[in-house]
Motif scaffolding. Structure first.
Motif, PDB file in Angstrom:
ATOM      1  N   LEU A 265       4.746   6.090 -25.617  1.00 43.90           N
ATOM      2  CA  LEU A 265       5.469   6.625 -24.458  1.00 43.90           C
ATOM      3  C   LEU A 265       5.436   5.653 -23.286  1.00 43.90           C
ATOM      4  CD1 LEU A 265       4.201  10.328 -24.537  1.00 43.90           C
ATOM      5  CD2 LEU A 265       6.364   9.429 -25.430  1.00 43.90           C
ATOM      6  N   SER A 266       6.430   5.759 -22.434  1.00 42.66           N
ATOM      7  CA  SER A 266       6.447   4.943 -21.216  1.00 42.66           C
ATOM      8  C   SER A 266       5.326   5.388 -20.281  1.00 42.66           C
ATOM      9  CB  SER A 266       7.789   5.089 -20.500  1.00 42.66           C
ATOM     10  OG  SER A 266       7.906   6.395 -19.937  1.00 42.66           O
ATOM     11  N   ASP A 267       4.997   4.531 -19.332  1.00 39.27           N
ATOM     12  CA  ASP A 267       3.946   4.872 -18.378  1.00 39.27           C
ATOM     13  C   ASP A 267       4.276   6.148 -17.617  1.00 39.27           C
ATOM     14  OD1 ASP A 267       2.754   2.568 -19.194  1.00 39.27           O
ATOM     15  OD2 ASP A 267       2.887   1.515 -17.276  1.00 39.27           O
ATOM     16  N   GLY A 268       5.519   6.301 -17.187  1.00 38.66           N
ATOM     17  CA  GLY A 268       5.915   7.472 -16.420  1.00 38.66           C
ATOM     18  C   GLY A 268       5.843   8.747 -17.238  1.00 38.66           C
ATOM     19  N   THR A 269       6.287   8.681 -18.485  1.00 38.30           N
ATOM     20  CA  THR A 269       6.237   9.856 -19.351  1.00 38.30           C
ATOM     21  C   THR A 269       4.793  10.280 -19.604  1.00 38.30           C
ATOM     22  OG1 THR A 269       8.294   9.217 -20.431  1.00 38.30           O
ATOM     23  CG2 THR A 269       6.914  10.797 -21.587  1.00 38.30           C
ATOM     24  N   LEU A 270       3.946   9.305 -19.894  1.00 36.76           N
ATOM     25  CA  LEU A 270       2.530   9.622 -20.112  1.00 36.76           C
ATOM     26  C   LEU A 270       1.899  10.186 -18.850  1.00 36.76           C
ATOM     27  CD1 LEU A 270       0.138   9.597 -22.034  1.00 36.76           C
ATOM     28  CD2 LEU A 270      -0.340   7.244 -21.310  1.00 36.76           C
ATOM     29  N   GLN A 271       2.237   9.622 -17.696  1.00 34.22           N
ATOM     30  CA  GLN A 271       1.725  10.128 -16.429  1.00 34.22           C
ATOM     31  C   GLN A 271       2.097  11.597 -16.243  1.00 34.22           C
ATOM     32  OE1 GLN A 271      -0.180   8.984 -14.035  1.00 34.22           O
ATOM     33  NE2 GLN A 271       0.443   9.842 -12.067  1.00 34.22           N
ATOM     34  N   PHE A 272       3.328  11.948 -16.583  1.00 29.46           N
ATOM     35  CA  PHE A 272       3.761  13.338 -16.428  1.00 29.46           C
ATOM     36  C   PHE A 272       2.979  14.257 -17.373  1.00 29.46           C
ATOM     37  CE2 PHE A 272       6.406  17.089 -16.843  1.00 29.46           C
ATOM     38  CZ  PHE A 272       6.793  17.317 -15.535  1.00 29.46           C
ATOM     39  N   LEU A 273       2.777  13.823 -18.622  1.00 33.18           N
ATOM     40  CA  LEU A 273       2.001  14.647 -19.563  1.00 33.18           C
ATOM     41  C   LEU A 273       0.565  14.850 -19.069  1.00 33.18           C
ATOM     42  CD1 LEU A 273       3.084  13.443 -23.132  1.00 33.18           C
ATOM     43  CD2 LEU A 273       3.957  15.358 -21.765  1.00 33.18           C
ATOM     44  N   LEU A 274      -0.006  13.815 -18.471  1.00 30.92           N
ATOM     45  CA  LEU A 274      -1.355  13.936 -17.918  1.00 30.92           C
ATOM     46  C   LEU A 274      -1.388  14.949 -16.772  1.00 30.92           C
ATOM     47  CD1 LEU A 274      -2.258  10.165 -18.063  1.00 30.92           C
ATOM     48  CD2 LEU A 274      -3.650  11.971 -19.096  1.00 30.92           C
ATOM     49  N   LEU A 275      -0.363  14.930 -15.953  1.00 36.08           N
ATOM     50  CA  LEU A 275      -0.278  15.907 -14.856  1.00 36.08           C
ATOM     51  C   LEU A 275      -0.122  17.327 -15.412  1.00 36.08           C
ATOM     52  CD1 LEU A 275       1.982  13.914 -12.388  1.00 36.08           C
ATOM     53  CD2 LEU A 275      -0.348  14.713 -11.917  1.00 36.08           C
ATOM     54  N   VAL A 276       0.686  17.479 -16.440  1.00 34.86           N
ATOM     55  CA  VAL A 276       0.844  18.791 -17.073  1.00 34.86           C
ATOM     56  C   VAL A 276      -0.503  19.299 -17.574  1.00 34.86           C
ATOM     57  CG1 VAL A 276       1.846  20.035 -19.026  1.00 34.86           C
ATOM     58  CG2 VAL A 276       3.261  18.477 -17.680  1.00 34.86           C
ATOM     59  N   ALA A 277      -1.256  18.422 -18.240  1.00 37.93           N
ATOM     60  CA  ALA A 277      -2.567  18.813 -18.760  1.00 37.93           C
ATOM     61  C   ALA A 277      -3.523  19.190 -17.629  1.00 37.93           C
ATOM     62  CB  ALA A 277      -3.161  17.673 -19.587  1.00 37.93           C
ATOM     63  N   ALA A 278      -3.514  18.394 -16.557  1.00 38.24           N
ATOM     64  CA  ALA A 278      -4.416  18.652 -15.440  1.00 38.24           C
ATOM     65  C   ALA A 278      -4.099  19.962 -14.736  1.00 38.24           C
ATOM     66  CB  ALA A 278      -4.342  17.491 -14.444  1.00 38.24           C
ATOM     67  N   LEU A 279      -2.821  20.272 -14.598  1.00 42.23           N
ATOM     68  CA  LEU A 279      -2.410  21.431 -13.803  1.00 42.23           C
ATOM     69  C   LEU A 279      -2.355  22.731 -14.592  1.00 42.23           C
ATOM     70  CD1 LEU A 279      -1.715  19.087 -11.873  1.00 42.23           C
ATOM     71  CD2 LEU A 279       0.297  20.385 -11.173  1.00 42.23           C
ATOM     72  N   THR A 280      -2.372  22.657 -15.907  1.00 42.67           N
ATOM     73  CA  THR A 280      -2.285  23.890 -16.699  1.00 42.67           C
ATOM     74  C   THR A 280      -3.508  24.122 -17.571  1.00 42.67           C
ATOM     75  OG1 THR A 280      -1.118  22.781 -18.523  1.00 42.67           O
ATOM     76  CG2 THR A 280       0.237  23.735 -16.767  1.00 42.67           C
ATOM     77  N   SER A 281      -4.563  23.343 -17.393  1.00 43.54           N
ATOM     78  CA  SER A 281      -5.759  23.486 -18.231  1.00 43.54           C
ATOM     79  C   SER A 281      -6.346  24.889 -18.096  1.00 43.54           C
ATOM     80  CB  SER A 281      -6.801  22.435 -17.856  1.00 43.54           C
ATOM     81  OG  SER A 281      -7.212  22.586 -16.509  1.00 43.54           O
ATOM     82  N   VAL A 282      -7.076  25.299 -19.115  1.00 41.59           N
ATOM     83  CA  VAL A 282      -7.633  26.651 -19.159  1.00 41.59           C
ATOM     84  C   VAL A 282      -8.614  26.885 -18.015  1.00 41.59           C
ATOM     85  CG1 VAL A 282      -9.072  28.219 -20.521  1.00 41.59           C
ATOM     86  CG2 VAL A 282      -7.287  26.867 -21.644  1.00 41.59           C
ATOM     87  N   GLU A 283      -9.432  25.891 -17.712  1.00 36.85           N
ATOM     88  CA  GLU A 283     -10.387  26.043 -16.621  1.00 36.85           C
ATOM     89  C   GLU A 283      -9.677  25.822 -15.291  1.00 36.85           C
ATOM     90  OE1 GLU A 283     -13.839  23.323 -14.856  1.00 36.85           O
ATOM     91  OE2 GLU A 283     -14.324  24.077 -16.865  1.00 36.85           O
ATOM     92  N   SER A 284      -9.648  26.856 -14.478  1.00 41.46           N
ATOM     93  CA  SER A 284      -8.944  26.784 -13.201  1.00 41.46           C
ATOM     94  C   SER A 284      -9.920  26.414 -12.091  1.00 41.46           C
ATOM     95  CB  SER A 284      -8.294  28.137 -12.883  1.00 41.46           C
ATOM     96  OG  SER A 284      -7.596  28.084 -11.659  1.00 41.46           O
ATOM     97  N   PRO A 285      -9.668  25.328 -11.346  1.00 43.32           N
ATOM     98  CA  PRO A 285     -10.587  24.913 -10.286  1.00 43.32           C
ATOM     99  C   PRO A 285     -10.469  25.792  -9.055  1.00 43.32           C
ATOM    100  CG  PRO A 285      -8.675  23.483 -10.304  1.00 43.32           C
ATOM    101  CD  PRO A 285      -8.530  24.402 -11.491  1.00 43.32           C
ATOM    102  N   GLY A 286     -11.490  25.736  -8.189  1.00 41.58           N
ATOM    103  CA  GLY A 286     -11.408  26.452  -6.932  1.00 41.58           C
ATOM    104  C   GLY A 286     -10.432  25.798  -5.984  1.00 41.58           C
ATOM    105  N   LEU A 287     -10.330  24.486  -6.067  1.00 45.97           N
ATOM    106  CA  LEU A 287      -9.389  23.713  -5.256  1.00 45.97           C
ATOM    107  C   LEU A 287      -8.930  22.525  -6.084  1.00 45.97           C
ATOM    108  CD1 LEU A 287      -8.083  23.097  -2.423  1.00 45.97           C
ATOM    109  CD2 LEU A 287     -10.093  21.647  -1.991  1.00 45.97           C
ATOM    110  N   LEU A 288      -7.624  22.283  -6.088  1.00 42.51           N
ATOM    111  CA  LEU A 288      -7.049  21.153  -6.808  1.00 42.51           C
ATOM    112  C   LEU A 288      -6.432  20.213  -5.775  1.00 42.51           C
ATOM    113  CD1 LEU A 288      -6.234  19.844  -9.533  1.00 42.51           C
ATOM    114  CD2 LEU A 288      -4.144  21.215  -9.428  1.00 42.51           C
ATOM    115  N   VAL A 289      -6.835  18.935  -5.811  1.00 43.51           N
ATOM    116  CA  VAL A 289      -6.335  17.947  -4.860  1.00 43.51           C
ATOM    117  C   VAL A 289      -5.650  16.831  -5.645  1.00 43.51           C
ATOM    118  CG1 VAL A 289      -6.879  16.504  -2.880  1.00 43.51           C
ATOM    119  CG2 VAL A 289      -8.324  18.483  -3.387  1.00 43.51           C
ATOM    120  N   LEU A 290      -4.367  16.610  -5.357  1.00 43.15           N
ATOM    121  CA  LEU A 290      -3.573  15.598  -6.044  1.00 43.15           C
ATOM    122  C   LEU A 290      -3.217  14.498  -5.061  1.00 43.15           C
ATOM    123  CD1 LEU A 290      -1.092  17.984  -7.908  1.00 43.15           C
ATOM    124  CD2 LEU A 290      -3.189  16.985  -8.823  1.00 43.15           C
ATOM    125  N   ASN A 291      -3.550  13.265  -5.407  1.00 40.44           N
ATOM    126  CA  ASN A 291      -3.244  12.130  -4.552  1.00 40.44           C
ATOM    127  C   ASN A 291      -2.069  11.344  -5.133  1.00 40.44           C
ATOM    128  OD1 ASN A 291      -3.565  10.329  -2.385  1.00 40.44           O
ATOM    129  ND2 ASN A 291      -4.845   8.974  -3.594  1.00 40.44           N
TER     130      ASN A 291
END
Length: 364
Positions: A265-291
């Motif tokens: 996959l391209s860098d951008g496509t992989l980056q998006f999949l990583l964001l999907v995984a981070a934002l929809t993971s089963v363990e929900s954080p108390g606070l999520l900070v995205l830079n």
């Protein structure tokens, strides 16, 4: 939910108090202090992990992170961080060490810590206070000679008489930060991973496939994750391939006879999949900070990214630090624009202290 964040004496931030919503978007031009705000939040979270002093040391010590602007300097030299949530608040004051003959005499020291009820620290709302080595709760002495490098969040976390210390530590430990993920040719996310259930994404993204598969099998945000991929890549579907020995993430795209795995996959496509995984993971954080989550992404992906972040903020309080105008517009939410005036980070539209949320620091 965290209501207020306060930072004083960190690099370009002389004094900053922010009110936070379910979704808060921090914007501003390059050099206005967005990264400093992000790093100060990470440093505050480190208090819950017992690594505040070591994190400062790795950054070059207090001298390298103290306020660097011109004009009046805070006296005594201090770095102060704090937050207030719906029910509890915490403030810490770090300063220069007392003169001594220790080989570690350049390590900063924790001068004060306060845990309080409500949104503002007052004598009447103080639940636990630490001044140098003395720790008290409701006027009762709990500890007299606490080392300057130790936090009450570690020392008192197991004390049943002050459950608030454990509560604050758990709150800070639940915060999750995501900066630029590795997407280069040797990125861990491109390689097959051990097939074991994973409830949150690793910092290096190595367990990408396992996190996505865990989300799919456990329901919850699976529908959001699959829809995000479908929306971003025009009908593509997410597929996790492998067996008990290893998993790899991939995309089945229209017109292609086989699945394109993460390594292709391209860098951008992989980056998006990583964001999907981070934002929809089963363990929900108390606070999520995205830079700068938009990094490496084409502008056509901004609507899908904004939709994904907005849906995430409905279950997890989210702070997004970005300078991407389209993403800011699409996200909506509470927007905070940082500016720099006389080398100091300020918030646009605030002329004085009365224009910011109420906050009180303890006096030394």
């Amino acid at each position: 939910m965290m209501q207020t964040l306060a930072v004083e004496g960190y690099r370009s931030i002389s004094s900053l108090v922010l009110g936070l919503e379910r979704l808060t978007v921090v914007t501003g031009a390059n050099g206005t202090g967005k990264s400093n705000l992000y790093r100060s939040l990470q440093l505050l979270a480190d208090c819950g992990q017992g690594r505040m002093i070591s994190s400062l040391a790795r950054s070059g010590g207090l001298g390298s992170v103290r306020f660097a602007g011109e004009g009046p300097q805070p006296s005594p030299v201090s770095l102060r961080l704090g937050f207030a949530s719906d029910s509890i608040g915490y403030a810490i004051d770090i300063g220069l060490p007392q003169v001594g003959d220790s080989m570690f005499r350049h390590d900063p020291e924790i001068k004060q810590e306060h845990i309080f009820a409500g949104d503002v620290l007052r004598p009447a709302t103080t639940l636990l206070e630490r001044r140098r080595g003395l720790v008290k709760a409701d006027g009762v002495r709990l500890q007299q000679n606490m080392p300057a490098w130790q936090s009450v969040l570690d020392e008192q976390a197991g004390n049943e008489s002050v459950p608030e210390a454990g509560a604050v530590r758990r709150e800070l430990r639940s915060w999750r930060f995501h900066d630029a993920f590795r997407t280069d040719a040797n990125a861990p996310a491109r390689r097959p991973q051990v097939a074991t259930r994973s409830f949150r994404l690793d910092d290096d993204g190595a367990n990408l496939a396992a996190v996505l598969q865990t989300t799919i099998e456990n329901g919850g945000e699976a529908e959001i994750a699959l829809a995000a991929v479908h929306h971003a890549f025009k009908g593509s579907t997410l597929e996790i391939q492998g067996d008990a020995s290893g998993l790899v993430a991939g995309l089945r795209q229209s017109g292609l006879a086989r699945v394109m795995t993460a390594g292709e996959l391209s860098d951008g496509t992989l980056q998006f999949l990583l964001l999907v995984a981070a934002l929809t993971s089963v363990e929900s954080p108390g606070l999520l900070v995205l830079n700068e989550p938009e990094r490496s992404l084409h502008s056509s992906l901004m609507p899908a990214l904004a939709r994904l972040i907005t849906q995430t903020s409905e279950r997890t309080q989210t702070i997004v630090v970005t300078h991407h105008a389209d993403l800011t517009r699409l996200l909506g939410g509470a927007s905070v624009e940082l500016r720099k005036s006389a080398a100091r980070t300020t918030v646009a539209g605030r002329e004085g202290r009365l224009d910011q949320p109420v906050w009180a620091w303890p006096k030394r």
